[in-house]
Design a protein around this motif. Structure first.
Motif, PDB file in Angstrom:
ATOM      1  N   TYR A  88     -86.029-104.326  39.431  1.00 34.08           N
ATOM      2  CA  TYR A  88     -85.893-104.344  37.973  1.00 34.08           C
ATOM      3  C   TYR A  88     -87.186-104.718  37.244  1.00 34.08           C
ATOM      4  N   PRO A  89     -87.949-105.733  37.722  1.00 37.22           N
ATOM      5  CA  PRO A  89     -89.174-106.103  36.991  1.00 37.22           C
ATOM      6  C   PRO A  89     -90.219-104.994  36.935  1.00 37.22           C
ATOM      7  N   LYS A  90     -90.150-104.043  37.861  1.00 40.64           N
ATOM      8  CA  LYS A  90     -91.147-102.965  37.879  1.00 40.64           C
ATOM      9  C   LYS A  90     -90.714-101.755  37.053  1.00 40.64           C
ATOM     10  N   ARG A  91     -89.497-101.722  36.603  1.00 36.11           N
ATOM     11  CA  ARG A  91     -89.013-100.578  35.840  1.00 36.11           C
ATOM     12  C   ARG A  91     -89.609-100.574  34.434  1.00 36.11           C
ATOM     13  N   GLY A  92     -90.221 -99.442  34.113  1.00 38.10           N
ATOM     14  CA  GLY A  92     -90.667 -99.260  32.746  1.00 38.10           C
ATOM     15  C   GLY A  92     -89.542 -98.604  31.972  1.00 38.10           C
ATOM     16  N   VAL A  93     -89.679 -97.289  31.749  1.00 30.97           N
ATOM     17  CA  VAL A  93     -88.642 -96.503  31.075  1.00 30.97           C
ATOM     18  C   VAL A  93     -88.521 -95.176  31.806  1.00 30.97           C
ATOM     19  N   SER A 132     -96.638 -99.578  50.058  1.00 34.78           N
ATOM     20  CA  SER A 132     -97.136-100.950  49.890  1.00 34.78           C
ATOM     21  C   SER A 132     -97.909-101.128  48.599  1.00 34.78           C
ATOM     22  N   THR A 133     -98.478-100.046  48.087  1.00 32.96           N
ATOM     23  CA  THR A 133     -99.267-100.144  46.858  1.00 32.96           C
ATOM     24  C   THR A 133     -98.418-100.589  45.668  1.00 32.96           C
ATOM     25  N   LEU A 134     -97.112-100.348  45.719  1.00 26.84           N
ATOM     26  CA  LEU A 134     -96.266-100.717  44.598  1.00 26.84           C
ATOM     27  C   LEU A 134     -96.232-102.222  44.351  1.00 26.84           C
ATOM     28  N   ASP A 135     -96.585-103.007  45.382  1.00 30.40           N
ATOM     29  CA  ASP A 135     -96.630-104.463  45.215  1.00 30.40           C
ATOM     30  C   ASP A 135     -97.643-104.867  44.152  1.00 30.40           C
ATOM     31  N   LYS A 136     -98.681-104.041  43.974  1.00 29.01           N
ATOM     32  CA  LYS A 136     -99.753-104.382  43.038  1.00 29.01           C
ATOM     33  C   LYS A 136     -99.659-103.598  41.730  1.00 29.01           C
ATOM     34  N   ILE A 137     -98.559-102.887  41.542  1.00 32.61           N
ATOM     35  CA  ILE A 137     -98.337-102.135  40.306  1.00 32.61           C
ATOM     36  C   ILE A 137     -97.281-102.853  39.480  1.00 32.61           C
ATOM     37  N   ASP A 138     -97.591-103.082  38.214  1.00 31.83           N
ATOM     38  CA  ASP A 138     -96.720-103.902  37.370  1.00 31.83           C
ATOM     39  C   ASP A 138     -95.526-103.138  36.819  1.00 31.83           C
ATOM     40  N   LYS A 139     -95.758-101.935  36.323  1.00 31.93           N
ATOM     41  CA  LYS A 139     -94.673-101.165  35.737  1.00 31.93           C
ATOM     42  C   LYS A 139     -94.777 -99.708  36.162  1.00 31.93           C
ATOM     43  N   ILE A 140     -93.626 -99.092  36.391  1.00 27.50           N
ATOM     44  CA  ILE A 140     -93.574 -97.675  36.741  1.00 27.50           C
ATOM     45  C   ILE A 140     -92.645 -96.967  35.762  1.00 27.50           C
ATOM     46  N   PHE A 141     -93.214 -96.037  35.000  1.00 27.19           N
ATOM     47  CA  PHE A 141     -92.451 -95.200  34.089  1.00 27.19           C
ATOM     48  C   PHE A 141     -92.182 -93.867  34.785  1.00 27.19           C
TER      49      PHE A 141
END
Length: 471
Positions: free
Chosen positions: A424-429, A400-409
């Protein structure tokens, strides 16, 4: 002058070895590069055979060397303690030292939190008497033996970190350490490649009580999936069990956790419902749990919790274990300032979940913010997960914490599995290695970002931290 721990006669008696020249040692080391003056050097066999570095050890201050064969360039009159098997001889030294010590021995294990709890505990117990403890993360047969074989005289407390990578290892180490009291920090998925299942992990962690002295205390975490199984196993060894956690049914309960920019506070209710107020210089919620376990033991030993709390409030995490810092650099003529949470030392599913929780709750009460800062996770592979490695990496996407995380590399082939299922919006690189990521990430950060970096030790995620700090 350093205290003499071993001499020729003592070591010969313990190891059944033979040396023709007298010596006295104030420590023991297996690394010729970091040896201290006055140490006994132990020449461990292996891919890098310690016998090839005996001369270097002497050059750097060793007073003697324990070997299983005479190295080239040495003769019978040199200070060589010759034994049949160097590792077995060290274990014999550890057993002798352990049996001769009148200290209280505290064994610490857990899927995560062992080293931090041991480091916290070393500060705490020093307040009550002379304290000896495992150096670094020395928690296998070599590490535990070194810890035991170097106990100074008149030591009152000994803290030994006990780890595992295969079934039966903790039980073996427990029989060596013979702990009076036990702390189990956490039981979750980790080293499952060698342990095969969570049920086996529970049994393995509980087996730290197998060598425990009678009527010893065992402090265990309440908020784990297999608590009932762990409780049954621990009680089966005859340990006096005390649970800790945030759950209302915990014997010692953690409440009112609040995270600020560089500290975390909590109220802890002991078994008699006395209230301990605690503030730590870190943002990691899991460190409150480690501290609560130590306070539970302190209280059970009839020592002053107030003294322990004062010591804990001076503790700060080591590099890679939750340090928070502000980093400023120039990127394409733009001045960038970010907050970095360095969790790069190691990772497993439980500790990664805790680190993500820290990321989403830190710096949430700041005033005068025109907009909320981006929260960015940089995650490297979690290793030693065996057949469940794909599942555990994909399961991160369900937190559930991923809801509040903007980008994940993501870094590494295993984290590619997570990257592929992220929205897709949460994908960094994604990159294959940390070395590649360190050059990519700098150019992807904005002013005000909050960045958390975590991964297994072998992934080298600390290189990304170093890059950011030196940009």
């Amino acid at each position: 002058m350093a205290e003499i721990l071993w001499n020729k006669s003592m070591a010969e008696a313990a190891t059944l070895g033979k040396c023709n020249s007298f010596w006295e040692a104030s420590g023991i080391s297996f690394d010729s590069r970091t040896i201290n003056k006055g140490d006994l050097f132990i020449a461990l066999p292996g891919e890098r055979d310690g016998h090839d570095f005996v001369q270097a050890a002497f050059d750097n201050g060793a007073v003697a060397a324990m070997v299983s064969k005479k190295p080239k360039g040495f003769n019978e009159n040199d200070k060589l303690l010759i034994v049949d098997d160097v590792m077995k001889a060290l274990v014999r030294m550890a057993k002798i030292s352990r049996n001769q010590s009148e200290a209280i021995f505290i064994g610490i294990t857990g899927t995560s939190g062992k080293t931090s709890t041991k480091d916290m505990g070393s500060l705490v117990f020093k307040c009550y008497g002379k304290t000896h403890f495992s150096m670094k993360s020395y928690n296998n047969i070599l590490g535990c033996s070194l810890t035991l074989a170097t106990i100074p005289k008149d030591t009152k407390y000994v803290l030994v970190e006990i780890g595992t990578s295969c079934l039966g290892e903790i039980a073996e180490l427990s029989q060596l350490v013979k702990p009076d009291h036990i702390i189990i920090t956490d039981v979750s998925i980790g080293h499952i490649e060698g342990l095969k299942s969570l049920d086996n992990i529970v049994d393995e962690k509980a087996s730290i009580c197998s060598g425990q002295k009678k009527k010893g205390i065992a402090i265990i975490p309440r908020g784990i999936e297999k608590f009932s199984q762990l409780k049954t196993k621990v009680q089966g060894f005859g340990s006096h069990l005390i649970s800790f956690g945030e759950e209302e049914c915990s014997d010692v309960r953690i409440t009112n956790i609040e995270v600020s920019s560089n500290a975390i506070t909590s109220r802890i209710l002991d078994q008699k419902r006395n209230i301990w107020k605690l503030k730590l210089k870190t943002a990691g919620k899991h460190y409150i749990k480690n501290a609560a376990a130590l306070l539970t033991l302190v209280s059970s030993l009839k020592l002053s919790p107030a003294v322990a709390i004062s010591a804990l409030e001076k503790w700060t995490p080591l590099a890679g274990r939750g340090q928070v810092s502000e980093i400023k650099f120039n990127n394409h003529n733009n001045n960038i300032s970010i907050r970095l949470i360095d969790e790069s030392y190691n990772a497993n599913p439980g500790s990664l979940k805790s680190s993500l929780e820290t990321l989403v709750c830190i710096f949430t009460n700041e005033k005068n913010q025109s907009q909320q800062p981006r929260r960015i996770a940089v995650l490297g592979d979690m290793l030693e997960l065996g057949f469940s490695e794909v599942k555990e990496h994909v399961n991160i996407s369900k937190l559930s914490t991923l809801d509040k995380i903007d980008k994940i590399f993501c870094v590494g082939p295993r984290m590619r599995k997570l990257y592929n299922v992220l929205p897709y919006p949460k994908r960094g690189v994604w990159t294959e290695t940390a070395l590649e990521m360190q050059n990519v990430l700098v150019n992807k950060l904005n002013n005000g970002d909050i960045v958390m970096i975590k991964g297994s030790f072998s992934m080298g995620m600390n290189t990304i931290v170093n890059k950011l700090k030196n940009t």
